[in-house]
Structures are given as structure tokens and as C-alpha cells.
Write a protein that holds these residues in place. Structure first.
Motif, mmCIF file in Angstrom:
data_model
loop_
_atom_site.group_PDB
_atom_site.id
_atom_site.type_symbol
_atom_site.label_atom_id
_atom_site.label_comp_id
_atom_site.label_asym_id
_atom_site.label_seq_id
_atom_site.Cartn_x
_atom_site.Cartn_y
_atom_site.Cartn_z
ATOM 1 N N LYS A 29 0.874 -1.127 0.026
ATOM 2 C CA LYS A 29 -0.007 -0.148 0.033
ATOM 3 C C LYS A 29 0.982 1.318 0.158
ATOM 4 C CE LYS A 29 -4.146 -1.850 2.062
ATOM 5 N NZ LYS A 29 -5.291 -1.729 3.325
ATOM 6 N N THR A 30 2.082 1.215 0.758
ATOM 7 C CA THR A 30 2.915 2.301 0.907
ATOM 8 C C THR A 30 3.500 2.814 -0.464
ATOM 9 O OG1 THR A 30 3.553 1.870 2.859
ATOM 10 C CG2 THR A 30 4.898 3.452 1.981
ATOM 11 N N ASN A 33 0.833 4.060 -2.911
ATOM 12 C CA ASN A 33 0.455 5.554 -2.536
ATOM 13 C C ASN A 33 1.555 6.401 -3.405
ATOM 14 O OD1 ASN A 33 -1.949 5.174 -1.315
ATOM 15 N ND2 ASN A 33 -0.934 4.739 0.691
ATOM 16 N N TYR A 37 1.177 9.069 -6.230
ATOM 17 C CA TYR A 37 1.501 10.516 -6.383
ATOM 18 C C TYR A 37 2.769 10.924 -7.294
ATOM 19 C CZ TYR A 37 4.032 14.662 -4.342
ATOM 20 O OH TYR A 37 4.534 15.937 -4.057
#
Length: 341
Positions: A29-30, A33, A37
Motif C-alpha cells: 500500500k505504501t 500511494n 503521487y
């Protein structure tokens, strides 16, 4: 390779308004994200394609550089771009000066429209050069037909008499009085509220703008508040009008700001009643009252700087144009007085 996480995101919009989508893949998930971005940042910083057409770039320019302008300004540019059909499909890099000049020439019967077309072209090409889409600006030598600038004028003696005698209702009389006694712009008069008035002065704090026909409140042209004296002859009617007013604005429709259509109808009714008293048509318009106010200031000996403050101009240039015209007028009168046999 099998990814644990994926997500489709909207990273922006094309010049034609269509969404730009991109699917992001990651193992955590990190990481997902972070990649999301990164994708958004890359799109926001991307330059328009060098093969972009005029219509695509013009839409991009309108949205990016004019998106924060007033609705009326955006509408003006949209009307201008509606006249550029002959180059809409052409790549920006392939457009020649003659292509732009031909569009202006085709609209030569409307000099003011030509000036706006030229303005839009110059701004669009300046932005295209700064963004690296084009290497040079081809708009510097574009020519427009001369505009017949209409000289402002004061009210005539007959018009003043007709205004006094015209059978205007209270609302019509108030609109005319605000223009005549205060020299305000029509859009400033339409935004006046009871609390703006004291016993001897009025504060001009806001104006009405229009998004199509819909009215909205905006700042004055200078963005400043100015205080104007209320002439004694205007006081009785004003105080009686305010005493009987049960609405947030002096001029309104159903307690709301007047739409653009209602405002136009109001002026046309007033003008028609004045012309009935005159017995002939007149080119009088709302801004005639503003020029009349400047004329009164001039012959009252009020300085340029004070007149600028009273009328709410950003610079002395407009006031100087009015005063120069009045100087010329006065000079001609003096010459007539000195005629001898």
C-alpha cells in the motif's frame, strides 16, 4: 509478474476535457500511494504536446490561464475562440501569421471584436512560447482596423429637463439619481445596500458582475472602498426611499440582485420615458451620467487626483482624457467669445 495491489486513477484532463486515466501497480500500500503521487506529479508538470492543435491548446490556455478570471471575461474569450474555426484543426507549429490575420480581416466590420481577437492571439502565443510549444511569436505584426472611439459627453440641457419631467417610478428614479448625483458605475449602483449610506456620505464597496445572466457580487474595479458626498438636492428622495425600503439592495427583484436582463430592461424603460419627453431619440447611455459627473468635477475646480478618487479609477489616465476633452471644449468656447469684425 503478479502485483499485490493495483488501482486506476484519474491523473488529469486533456485540453478537450476528457479524463486521463492510468493504472498503478505495487507490492504494498505504501508503494502504491508513492506511485500514485508520482503519476499525478508527472502529469501536472508535463508540457502540452508540440503537435497540439490550436483548439486543443486554446482550451488548455483558457482553462489554465483564464480559469480564475471573472465569468464575463471568460465568456468574452470563449466568444473570441468561436471565431477561429479555420485554424482549430491546425497544429500550433504550422499556423502562419497570415492565417491569424485572415481571421481578423474577416471580422473587419466589427473593429472591437478584431481588437479582442488580436489580444487573445497575442496571449495564447506568448504562453505557447513560454511553455516551449513554439519557438517564436508570430502575433506581433497583426493589424486590426481602427476603432471609432466614441467620445464621452455630458448631459444636454434638454436631457436634464426631460429627466426631471419624465414619469419615472421610484426604482427608475433611484437608478438615474445614483448615476447622476454620485457618478458611480451602473454595476456599483446595482450593488448598493442601505447600510452603505450615512447622513452625508455613501461608501462604494462592491459591484455586480454577471455569469451569463446570473448576477453575483464582486469587488469594485479598483478593489478599494471609496466615500462619496451625497448632494443636498438628492437627500430628500434618498431618505424617503430608504425609509420605505424592505430589501437588502436599493435596486432589486424579489429581494435579490437584478439579473442582466432585468438591468437592461430597467435602462430601456427609463430611456424610453426620457425620449418621450424629449420628443426625439437620444444616444444617452448609463455612462453618460458618469461623464456628466466628471464634467461637473472639472468645472467645480476639483483636482485630477481628487476626481480620480471620487470616480474610482486606478490611474489618472482616464480622468486626463476626459479633462483634456473638456479643456479643448473650453478653448473653443473662448475663441468664439473673442470673435470680432
Amino acid at each position: 509478474m503478479t502485483w499485490k495491489y493495483s488501482k486506476q486513477i484519474v491523473v488529469g484532463h486533456r485540453p478537450d476535457g476528457k479524463q486521463v486515466r492510468k493504472r498503478i501497480y505495487a507490492n504494498s500500500k505504501t508503494e502504491l500511494n508513492r506511485e500514485m503521487y508520482k503519476a499525478l506529479s508527472e502529469f501536472e508538470n508535463a508540457k502540452p504536446d508540440s503537435n497540439i492543435t490550436f483548439r486543443e491548446y486554446a482550451d488548455h490556455w483558457l482553462k489554465t490561464y483564464k480559469g480564475t478570471k471573472e465569468a464575463a471575461t471568460q465568456e468574452m474569450y470563449r466568444n473570441v475562440l468561436a471565431k477561429t474555426g479555420s485554424i482549430d484543426h491546425m497544429c500550433m507549429k504550422d499556423i502562419r501569421q497570415s492565417d491569424l490575420q485572415l481571421i481578423i480581416t474577416r471580422n473587419a466590420s466589427h473593429p472591437n471584436a478584431c481588437a479582442k481577437i488580436r489580444l487573445a492571439f497575442r496571449q495564447i502565443w506568448a504562453c505557447a512560447v513560454s511553455e516551449g510549444i513554439l519557438s517564436s511569436d508570430i502575433t506581433e505584426r497583426l493589424e486590426t482596423p481602427k476603432t471609432g472611439v466614441k467620445q464621452g459627453r455630458a448631459l444636454t440641457k434638454d436631457e436634464k429637463t426631460a429627466i426631471r419631467e419624465a414619469e419615472l417610478n421610484d426604482e427608475e428614479r433611484m437608478f438615474i439619481s445614483l448615476l447622476y448625483f454620485l457618478g458611480v458605475r451602473p454595476q456599483e449602483a446595482l450593488a448598493l445596500m442601505p447600510d452603505d449610506f450615512t447622513k452625508e456620505t455613501v461608501g462604494i464597496k462592491r459591484a455586480v458582475g454577471y455569469d451569463g445572466n446570473k448576477p453575483y457580487i464582486k469587488t469594485t474595479k479598483t478593489g478599494n472602498i471609496r466615500t462619496l458626498p451625497i448632494p443636498d438636492s438628492f437627500q430628500p428622495f434618498l431618505q424617503n426611499y430608504l425609509k420605505n425600503l424592505d430589501a437588502p439592495y436599493l435596486l432589486h427583484r424579489n429581494n435579490k440582485l437584478m439579473t442582466k436582463t432585468v438591468k437592461s430592461d430597467l435602462w430601456l424603460r427609463i430611456k424610453k420615458k426620457i425620449e418621450q419627453k424629449l420628443g426625439y431619440k437620444t444616444d444617452m447611455r448609463p455612462y453618460t451620467f458618469r461623464h456628466n459627473y466628471a464634467t461637473v468635477c472639472y468645472y467645480s475646480g476639483i483636482s485630477l487626483k481628487k476626481c480620480q478618487q471620487l470616480m474610482g479609477h486606478n490611474s489618472l489616465q482616464m480622468i486626463m482624457k476626459v479633462y483634456a476633452h473638456l479643456d479643448d471644449e473650453q478653448e473653443n468656447i473662448d475663441r468664439l467669445k473673442n470673435l470680432t469684425f
